[in-house]
Design an enzyme around this catalytic site. Sequence first.
Site, PDB file in Angstrom:
ATOM      1  N   GLY A  13       0.753  -1.331   0.018  1.00 58.11           N
ATOM      2  CA  GLY A  13       0.306  -0.429   0.104  1.00 58.11           C
ATOM      3  C   GLY A  13       0.997   1.056   0.013  1.00 58.11           C
ATOM      4  O   GLY A  13       0.694   1.986   0.255  1.00 58.11           O
ATOM      5  N   SER A  14       1.954   1.835  -0.601  1.00 58.18           N
ATOM      6  CA  SER A  14       3.040   2.322  -0.571  1.00 58.18           C
ATOM      7  C   SER A  14       2.412   3.522  -1.491  1.00 58.18           C
ATOM      8  O   SER A  14       2.333   4.771  -0.865  1.00 58.18           O
ATOM      9  CB  SER A  14       4.023   2.360  -0.932  1.00 58.18           C
ATOM     10  OG  SER A  14       4.109   2.070  -2.212  1.00 58.18           O
ATOM     11  N   LEU A  94     -10.481  -8.590 -12.203  1.00 58.07           N
ATOM     12  CA  LEU A  94     -11.764  -7.997 -12.298  1.00 58.07           C
ATOM     13  C   LEU A  94     -12.664  -8.412 -13.976  1.00 58.07           C
ATOM     14  O   LEU A  94     -12.259  -8.254 -14.179  1.00 58.07           O
ATOM     15  CB  LEU A  94     -11.610  -6.563 -12.198  1.00 58.07           C
ATOM     16  CG  LEU A  94     -11.206  -6.251 -11.290  1.00 58.07           C
ATOM     17  CD1 LEU A  94     -10.905  -4.873 -11.337  1.00 58.07           C
ATOM     18  CD2 LEU A  94     -11.540  -6.352  -9.650  1.00 58.07           C
ATOM     19  N   ASN A 108      -6.687   2.579 -12.477  1.00 55.94           N
ATOM     20  CA  ASN A 108      -5.548   1.503 -12.013  1.00 55.94           C
ATOM     21  C   ASN A 108      -3.975   2.354 -12.261  1.00 55.94           C
ATOM     22  O   ASN A 108      -3.776   2.789 -12.952  1.00 55.94           O
ATOM     23  CB  ASN A 108      -5.039   0.202 -12.781  1.00 55.94           C
ATOM     24  CG  ASN A 108      -4.293  -0.948 -12.293  1.00 55.94           C
ATOM     25  OD1 ASN A 108      -4.182  -0.957 -11.123  1.00 55.94           O
ATOM     26  ND2 ASN A 108      -4.178  -1.887 -13.334  1.00 55.94           N
ATOM     27  N   HIS A 110       0.511   1.565 -13.065  1.00 56.75           N
ATOM     28  CA  HIS A 110       0.903   0.105 -13.898  1.00 56.75           C
ATOM     29  C   HIS A 110       2.179   0.234 -13.654  1.00 56.75           C
ATOM     30  O   HIS A 110       2.375   1.456 -14.810  1.00 56.75           O
ATOM     31  CB  HIS A 110       0.326  -0.609 -15.276  1.00 56.75           C
ATOM     32  CG  HIS A 110       0.598  -1.479 -15.506  1.00 56.75           C
ATOM     33  ND1 HIS A 110       0.894  -3.228 -15.387  1.00 56.75           N
ATOM     34  CD2 HIS A 110       1.630  -2.416 -16.600  1.00 56.75           C
ATOM     35  CE1 HIS A 110       1.346  -3.717 -15.808  1.00 56.75           C
ATOM     36  NE2 HIS A 110       2.085  -3.343 -16.547  1.00 56.75           N
ATOM     37  N   ASP A 146      -5.345  -4.585 -18.431  1.00 54.53           N
ATOM     38  CA  ASP A 146      -3.822  -3.118 -18.287  1.00 54.53           C
ATOM     39  C   ASP A 146      -4.254  -2.716 -20.038  1.00 54.53           C
ATOM     40  O   ASP A 146      -3.295  -2.336 -20.898  1.00 54.53           O
ATOM     41  CB  ASP A 146      -2.369  -4.364 -18.545  1.00 54.53           C
ATOM     42  CG  ASP A 146      -1.665  -4.149 -17.174  1.00 54.53           C
ATOM     43  OD1 ASP A 146      -2.935  -3.892 -16.381  1.00 54.53           O
ATOM     44  OD2 ASP A 146      -1.454  -5.194 -16.456  1.00 54.53           O
TER      45      ASP A 146
HETATM   46  C1  GRF Z   1       2.911  -1.279  -7.691  1.00 50.51           C
HETATM   47  O1  GRF Z   1       3.937  -1.598  -8.615  1.00 50.51           O
HETATM   48  C2  GRF Z   1       1.781  -1.109  -8.960  1.00 50.51           C
HETATM   49  O2  GRF Z   1       2.164  -0.530  -9.687  1.00 50.51           O
HETATM   50  C3  GRF Z   1       1.687  -2.470  -8.641  1.00 50.51           C
HETATM   51  O3  GRF Z   1       1.065  -3.162  -8.090  1.00 50.51           O
HETATM   52  C4  GRF Z   1       2.548  -1.865  -7.168  1.00 50.51           C
HETATM   53  C5  GRF Z   1       1.818  -1.910  -6.026  1.00 50.51           C
HETATM   54  O4  GRF Z   1       2.644  -0.867  -4.435  1.00 50.51           O
HETATM   55  N1  GRF Z   1      -0.001  -2.565  -9.433  1.00 50.51           N
HETATM   56  P1  GRF Z   1       1.679  -0.541  -3.761  1.00 50.51           P
HETATM   57  O5  GRF Z   1       1.809  -1.353  -2.847  1.00 50.51           O
HETATM   58  O6  GRF Z   1       1.535   0.616  -3.781  1.00 50.51           O
HETATM   59  O7  GRF Z   1       3.348  -0.447  -2.986  1.00 50.51           O
END
Ligand code: GRF
Length: 215
Positions: A13-14, A94, A108, A110, A146
């Site tokens: 969840g960064s 999904l 989203n 990616h 995507d």
């Molecule tokens: C990220 O690399 C994002 O691009 C992908 O999942 C990862 C999530 O990272 N869809 P975080 O949990 O937000 O740190």
Amino acid sequence: MGCRVVVLISGSGSNLQALIDSCQNGESPASICAVISNRADAYGLTRAKNAGIPTAVLDHKQYAGREAFDDALMQVIDSHQPDLVVLAGFMRILTAGFVRRYQGRLLNIHPSLLPRHKGLHTHQRALDEGDPEHGCSVHFVSEELDGGPVVVQAVLRVAADDTAQSLAERVHHLEHQIYPLAVRWFAEGRLRLTTDGAMLDERRLANCGEQIRPA
Ligand code: GRF
């Protein structure tokens, strides 16, 4: 009150943290009204709790299949009446019904410069193919994995000594810049999806969206 956002996560969840920070520091009129995870041990749930945001866990393994899980997920999401649903490391494919329900209000992020490297292992694939540039993309979600219209990309130059690990770190850092930006645009009413693609300030965005090249 502002633009109500529900964030879906599966892990650290960064990106969620970057969104929380941008809402809390007054940068964005968005407000995160709930965080939902399909994994009870996702660290992002702790981040949400620390910020006083309601959380829910729906374990996909407890459901008979994708449809049943997505139906339950939609019910929880809808109970929060969001204007926008944000996928932030939500590691689930999904159903078409889910994507259609939130069409135009589902984003989203990616870790590649879409349409290059859809799917997994994007950093290694960028290296293997000798890409001079790499980065990340925020896009509206469509039924193609995507594949929806891109809103914004952050681009970096691949260095000779980059590894998949170093690229992952550099790209992650960029993600934390462009996701809050895209959510802010949406919350400000500047970003929308039309049958012509993504529009920002009434301007149709190019296929790669807005491109940002941090110094
Ligand atoms: C990220 O690399 C994002 O691009 C992908 O999942 C990862 C999530 O990272 N869809 P975080 O949990 O937000 O740190």
